[in-house]
Design an enzyme around this catalytic site. Structure first.
Site, PDB file in Angstrom:
ATOM      1  N   HIS A   1      10.158  10.650   2.005  1.00 51.42           N
ATOM      2  CA  HIS A   1       9.926   9.051   1.723  1.00 51.42           C
ATOM      3  C   HIS A   1      10.080   8.123   3.147  1.00 51.42           C
ATOM      4  O   HIS A   1      11.172   8.507   3.738  1.00 51.42           O
ATOM      5  CB  HIS A   1      10.722   8.538   0.428  1.00 51.42           C
ATOM      6  CG  HIS A   1      10.256   6.942   0.338  1.00 51.42           C
ATOM      7  ND1 HIS A   1      10.592   6.087   0.931  1.00 51.42           N
ATOM      8  CD2 HIS A   1       9.432   6.776  -0.832  1.00 51.42           C
ATOM      9  CE1 HIS A   1       9.887   4.993   0.413  1.00 51.42           C
ATOM     10  NE2 HIS A   1       9.075   5.602  -0.342  1.00 51.42           N
TER      11      HIS A   1
ATOM     12  N   GLU B   1       1.613   7.268   1.723  1.00 51.35           N
ATOM     13  CA  GLU B   1       2.319   5.962   1.620  1.00 51.35           C
ATOM     14  C   GLU B   1       2.300   5.325   3.123  1.00 51.35           C
ATOM     15  O   GLU B   1       3.115   5.496   3.937  1.00 51.35           O
ATOM     16  CB  GLU B   1       3.489   5.752   1.100  1.00 51.35           C
ATOM     17  CG  GLU B   1       3.904   6.293  -0.365  1.00 51.35           C
ATOM     18  CD  GLU B   1       5.090   6.074  -0.975  1.00 51.35           C
ATOM     19  OE1 GLU B   1       4.857   5.389  -2.146  1.00 51.35           O
ATOM     20  OE2 GLU B   1       5.941   6.088  -0.485  1.00 51.35           O
TER      21      GLU B   1
ATOM     22  N   GLY C   1       6.167  -2.405  -0.080  1.00 53.31           N
ATOM     23  CA  GLY C   1       7.097  -3.433  -0.349  1.00 53.31           C
ATOM     24  C   GLY C   1       6.706  -4.783   0.549  1.00 53.31           C
ATOM     25  O   GLY C   1       7.390  -5.878   0.415  1.00 53.31           O
TER      26      GLY C   1
ATOM     27  N   SER D   1       2.410  -0.953  -2.247  1.00 50.79           N
ATOM     28  CA  SER D   1       2.116  -2.325  -2.692  1.00 50.79           C
ATOM     29  C   SER D   1       0.954  -1.994  -3.914  1.00 50.79           C
ATOM     30  O   SER D   1       0.198  -2.745  -3.920  1.00 50.79           O
ATOM     31  CB  SER D   1       1.545  -3.154  -1.671  1.00 50.79           C
ATOM     32  OG  SER D   1       2.685  -3.720  -0.897  1.00 50.79           O
TER      33      SER D   1
ATOM     34  N   ASN E   1       8.998   5.125  -8.280  1.00 50.08           N
ATOM     35  CA  ASN E   1      10.223   5.101  -7.432  1.00 50.08           C
ATOM     36  C   ASN E   1      10.921   4.263  -7.649  1.00 50.08           C
ATOM     37  O   ASN E   1      10.774   2.942  -7.027  1.00 50.08           O
ATOM     38  CB  ASN E   1       9.751   5.360  -5.853  1.00 50.08           C
ATOM     39  CG  ASN E   1      10.965   5.593  -4.949  1.00 50.08           C
ATOM     40  OD1 ASN E   1      11.994   5.651  -5.523  1.00 50.08           O
ATOM     41  ND2 ASN E   1      10.881   5.833  -3.688  1.00 50.08           N
ATOM     42  N   LEU E   2      12.088   4.257  -8.096  1.00 50.65           N
ATOM     43  CA  LEU E   2      13.095   3.018  -8.626  1.00 50.65           C
ATOM     44  C   LEU E   2      14.024   2.692  -7.514  1.00 50.65           C
ATOM     45  O   LEU E   2      14.669   1.532  -7.527  1.00 50.65           O
ATOM     46  CB  LEU E   2      13.774   3.205  -9.910  1.00 50.65           C
ATOM     47  CG  LEU E   2      12.999   3.763 -11.272  1.00 50.65           C
ATOM     48  CD1 LEU E   2      13.897   3.763 -12.462  1.00 50.65           C
ATOM     49  CD2 LEU E   2      12.005   2.656 -11.545  1.00 50.65           C
ATOM     50  N   LYS E   3      13.921   3.391  -6.354  1.00 46.92           N
ATOM     51  CA  LYS E   3      14.613   3.033  -5.128  1.00 46.92           C
ATOM     52  C   LYS E   3      16.187   2.733  -5.562  1.00 46.92           C
ATOM     53  O   LYS E   3      16.727   3.362  -6.452  1.00 46.92           O
ATOM     54  CB  LYS E   3      13.858   2.231  -4.475  1.00 46.92           C
ATOM     55  CG  LYS E   3      12.575   2.677  -4.039  1.00 46.92           C
ATOM     56  CD  LYS E   3      12.037   1.542  -2.899  1.00 46.92           C
ATOM     57  CE  LYS E   3      10.631   2.059  -2.839  1.00 46.92           C
ATOM     58  NZ  LYS E   3      10.043   1.448  -1.691  1.00 46.92           N
TER      59      LYS E   3
HETATM   60  P1  13P Z   1       6.358  -0.382  -3.183  1.00 48.39           P
HETATM   61  O1  13P Z   1       4.978  -0.103  -4.479  1.00 48.39           O
HETATM   62  O2  13P Z   1       7.401  -1.391  -3.389  1.00 48.39           O
HETATM   63  O3  13P Z   1       5.256  -1.075  -2.312  1.00 48.39           O
HETATM   64  O4  13P Z   1       6.723   0.984  -2.780  1.00 48.39           O
HETATM   65  C1  13P Z   1       6.289   2.020  -2.662  1.00 48.39           C
HETATM   66  C2  13P Z   1       6.930   2.971  -2.424  1.00 48.39           C
HETATM   67  O5  13P Z   1       7.562   3.157  -1.578  1.00 48.39           O
HETATM   68  C3  13P Z   1       6.820   4.137  -3.404  1.00 48.39           C
HETATM   69  O6  13P Z   1       7.615   5.109  -3.114  1.00 48.39           O
END
Ligand code: 13P
Length: 236
Positions: A88, A157, A163, A193, A6-8
């Site tokens: 999400h 998640e 994060g 994470s 997920n590149l956000k």
């Molecule tokens: P991180 O891997 O940065 O904790 O994010 C996870 C996430 O939200 C994937 O959708």
């Protein structure tokens, strides 16, 4: 297994295309047979001719219309996108999407046959409230969702792990995944994470069918290593 990035709100279109090309070259050179999915930022969706499957991080439950700031089906169809992330925690908690809105979105893209990665997970206060309350909270996120949909993937998640560098213990992940598997037999990913340093242990757990990776996936080499771990664990 399913290894998803997920590149956000990261990587421009140019950067994303480079990233996808690097991933493709890795996947083909190593004969990877795992399912690799990448969710780029909206404006980075493109006609890329790599074999890496890209999906949308979000889209509105509409073909097109007056929904300022949103994209609809026509925008996904332009790039032959048939995969979408729904629910999400950043959309639930930062953008305020409600369960009812998520259900509408889920049903809309389900009816179109999309592969749906549907995310669930508890915030810290729910985790601290004890196992029962935490599981009830997670169960409420399944409400209205067709848990038997053939193109469904669920991602667990925990919000407090996203994060932050914090993760549940491996035993916790396995236990929660085992409970969530009762609710749906869909593939179940863990996210929050996941790093190159813990991915292998997480992937090796029972009832973990893959990972959904945020920040660590921005490092191509790290994400490629995670793909390779999944390949090594094939048939675990
Ligand atoms: P991180 O891997 O940065 O904790 O994010 C996870 C996430 O939200 C994937 O959708």
């Amino acid at each position: 297994m399913i290894i998803a990035a997920n590149l956000k709100t990261n990587f421009t279109r140019k950067e994303t295309n480079k990233y996808l090309e690097e991933l493709e070259s890795f996947v083909s050179s190593k004969n990877i047979t795992q399912e690799v999915l990448v969710f780029p930022a909206m404006s980075s969706l493109d006609d890329n001719d790599t074999s890496i499957v890209t999906g949308a991080q979000n889209a509105y439950a509409t073909k097109e219309g007056a929904f300022t700031g949103e994209i609809g089906l026509v925008h996904l169809e332009e790039f032959c996108i048939k995969t979408i992330l729904i629910g999400h925690s950043e959309r639930r908690h930062i953008l305020g999407e409600t369960q009812a809105e998520l259900v509408t979105k889920f049903n809309y893209y389900k009816d179109l046959g999309f592969k749906i990665v549907f995310c669930v997970g508890e915030p810290l206060e729910k985790r601290e409230a004890g196992k029962n309350e935490m599981m009830e909270y997670i169960s409420s996120q399944y409400k209205g969702i067709d848990t038997e949909y053939e193109n469904l993937i669920i991602a667990y998640e925990p919000v407090w792990a996203i994060g932050t560098g914090l993760t549940p213990t491996l035993q916790d992940i396995e236990e929660i995944h085992t409970e969530l598997k009762v609710k749906s037999s869909a593939p179940l990913l863990y996210g929050g994470s996941v790093k190159v340093t813990n991915a292998k242990e997480v992937l090796a757990l029972k009832n973990v069918d893959g990972i959904l990776v945020g920040s660590a996936a921005l490092y191509t080499e790290h994400f490629c290593s995670m793909i390779e771990y999944a390949q090594e664990l094939e048939g675990k």
